[in-house]
Design a protein around this motif. Structure first.
Motif, mmCIF file in Angstrom:
data_model
loop_
_atom_site.group_PDB
_atom_site.id
_atom_site.type_symbol
_atom_site.label_atom_id
_atom_site.label_comp_id
_atom_site.label_asym_id
_atom_site.label_seq_id
_atom_site.Cartn_x
_atom_site.Cartn_y
_atom_site.Cartn_z
ATOM 1 N N GLU A 171 -0.540 -8.269 2.892
ATOM 2 C CA GLU A 171 0.043 -8.504 1.575
ATOM 3 C C GLU A 171 0.974 -9.712 1.612
ATOM 4 O O GLU A 171 1.400 -10.158 2.678
ATOM 5 N N GLU A 172 1.324 -10.200 0.437
ATOM 6 C CA GLU A 172 2.181 -11.386 0.367
ATOM 7 C C GLU A 172 3.580 -11.138 0.922
ATOM 8 O O GLU A 172 4.250 -12.070 1.370
ATOM 9 N N LYS B 191 3.350 -10.442 -10.633
ATOM 10 C CA LYS B 191 2.922 -10.435 -9.224
ATOM 11 C C LYS B 191 2.732 -9.031 -8.675
ATOM 12 O O LYS B 191 3.003 -8.764 -7.502
ATOM 13 N N GLN B 192 2.259 -8.092 -9.503
ATOM 14 C CA GLN B 192 1.900 -6.784 -8.981
ATOM 15 C C GLN B 192 0.878 -6.981 -7.864
ATOM 16 O O GLN B 192 -0.078 -7.738 -8.005
ATOM 17 N N GLY B 193 1.074 -6.310 -6.757
ATOM 18 C CA GLY B 193 0.239 -6.521 -5.574
ATOM 19 C C GLY B 193 0.980 -7.268 -4.489
ATOM 20 O O GLY B 193 0.596 -7.199 -3.325
ATOM 21 N N PHE B 194 2.047 -7.996 -4.848
ATOM 22 C CA PHE B 194 2.844 -8.708 -3.849
ATOM 23 C C PHE B 194 3.407 -7.735 -2.830
ATOM 24 O O PHE B 194 3.474 -8.034 -1.634
ATOM 25 N N THR B 195 3.789 -6.561 -3.299
ATOM 26 C CA THR B 195 4.388 -5.555 -2.419
ATOM 27 C C THR B 195 3.394 -4.468 -2.020
ATOM 28 O O THR B 195 3.784 -3.404 -1.552
ATOM 29 N N GLY B 196 2.114 -4.714 -2.192
ATOM 30 C CA GLY B 196 1.102 -3.720 -1.857
ATOM 31 C C GLY B 196 0.647 -2.965 -3.088
ATOM 32 O O GLY B 196 0.901 -3.360 -4.229
ATOM 33 N N SER B 197 -0.026 -1.839 -2.872
ATOM 34 C CA SER B 197 -0.590 -1.088 -3.990
ATOM 35 C C SER B 197 0.444 -0.231 -4.705
ATOM 36 O O SER B 197 0.207 0.215 -5.827
ATOM 37 N N ASN B 198 1.592 0.039 -4.084
ATOM 38 C CA ASN B 198 2.678 0.700 -4.798
ATOM 39 C C ASN B 198 3.164 -0.203 -5.929
ATOM 40 O O ASN B 198 3.156 -1.426 -5.793
ATOM 41 N N MET C 220 0.832 -1.185 0.000
ATOM 42 C CA MET C 220 0.000 0.000 0.000
ATOM 43 C C MET C 220 0.873 1.243 0.000
ATOM 44 O O MET C 220 1.947 1.255 0.583
ATOM 45 N N SER C 221 0.439 2.297 -0.659
ATOM 46 C CA SER C 221 1.222 3.516 -0.718
ATOM 47 C C SER C 221 1.077 4.327 0.544
ATOM 48 O O SER C 221 -0.002 4.422 1.129
#
Length: 279
Positions: A47-48, A222-229, A1-2
């Motif tokens: 998040e993952e 895997k966009q989203g693995f590290t949150g919304s950023n 997430m940002s």
């Protein structure tokens, strides 16, 4: 997430004192986090990059009881050891400039330099989570109860004075570990940190290892693995704690967020740490 994800309208500011030298503090406004093992991360929720839950063992360390205030930052500026906070942040958010509000609009290098000037350093990502979670795997700094304004500053439009939400103190007595402003940590952000051989020490991989991990995440979609950023394309730095503009879920103890070290944004500040053997 940002860190810049916003929520809600403004909240009233508290009228606390500049608590960097607060009551009950040990070394220069710091409180001790004892040595030992704790559970870092989570096996579900979030998040993952927060998985898996794993045991981390850390030596004892000192951590500032409160976030660094504008007053304390300006002392460093007056000594010509720090540059002023971002003028853009100062101008756009004049209601963030109170003497006892947390400083924001400072880069990672600014924050690291400030702590060094104080004879301290930035906390490691694992140290920050240990200070929040203790050994009982709590969800938030104060326990498992949902965030409220009595406990912290969130879902709001502005920061509030440091140390004015004692109901939200962490297990070792630290204030504002969740909410108010995000806080820079010493570590570079590693999405695979929890699966590396160094995970038991709470240490991320090297910058080349981090860049390789990020490339792999992009290849795998895997966009989203590290949150919304977006998945980073450089070695960014981990930030912790949530901020005034975040919702309740974003204040969880395991939440991992990352930004380039050059960022100087209104929702990002700092507190300092020190090894337990240092005075």
């Amino acid at each position: 997430m940002s860190a810049g994800a916003s929520a809600g309208a403004g909240a009233s500011a508290g009228a606390g004192a500049d608590a960097d030298a607060g009551a009950g503090a040990g070394v220069d406004g710091m409180l001790l986090v004892p040595a030992g093992a704790f559970t870092m991360g989570a096996n579900e929720g979030g998040e993952e990059d927060e998985r898996p839950a794993h045991t981390v063992t850390l030596p004892a360390f000192w951590l500032d009881r409160v976030e660094v205030s504008n007053t304390r930052w300006d002392e460093c500026v007056s000594a010509k050891a720090c540059r002023p906070k971002s003028e853009a942040v100062r101008a756009k958010h004049p209601d963030f400039n109170g003497p006892n509000q947390p400083v924001s609009g400072v880069s990672w290098e600014d924050a690291s330099g400030y702590c060094a000037w104080r004879g301290k350093r930035l906390p490691r990502e694992a140290e920050f989570e240990k200070a929040v979670r203790d050994t009982d795997d709590r969800r938030f700094a104060w326990g498992n109860e949902a965030p409220t304004h009595e406990r912290t500053v969130f879902a709001s439009g502005r920061t509030e004075d440091i140390g004015t939400h004692p109901a939200g103190r962490g297990p070792y007595g630290h204030d504002d570990l969740a909410g108010n402003v995000w806080e820079w940590t010493q570590d570079e952000y590693d999405p695979y940190a929890y699966r590396r051989a160094s995970a038991a020490d709470g240490r991320p991989g090297s910058c080349p290892e981090i860049l390789s991990a990020q490339d792999e995440l992009r290849r795998l979609g895997k966009q989203g693995f590290t949150g919304s950023n977006p998945i980073p394309v450089e070695c960014e730095h981990s930030i912790r704690g949530g901020a005034y503009n975040y919702d309740a879920h974003g204040l969880r103890a395991t939440n991992r967020v990352h930004h380039p070290g050059r960022y100087r944004i209104p929702m990002l500040g700092l507190r300092c740490a020190k090894d337990a053997g240092e005075r």
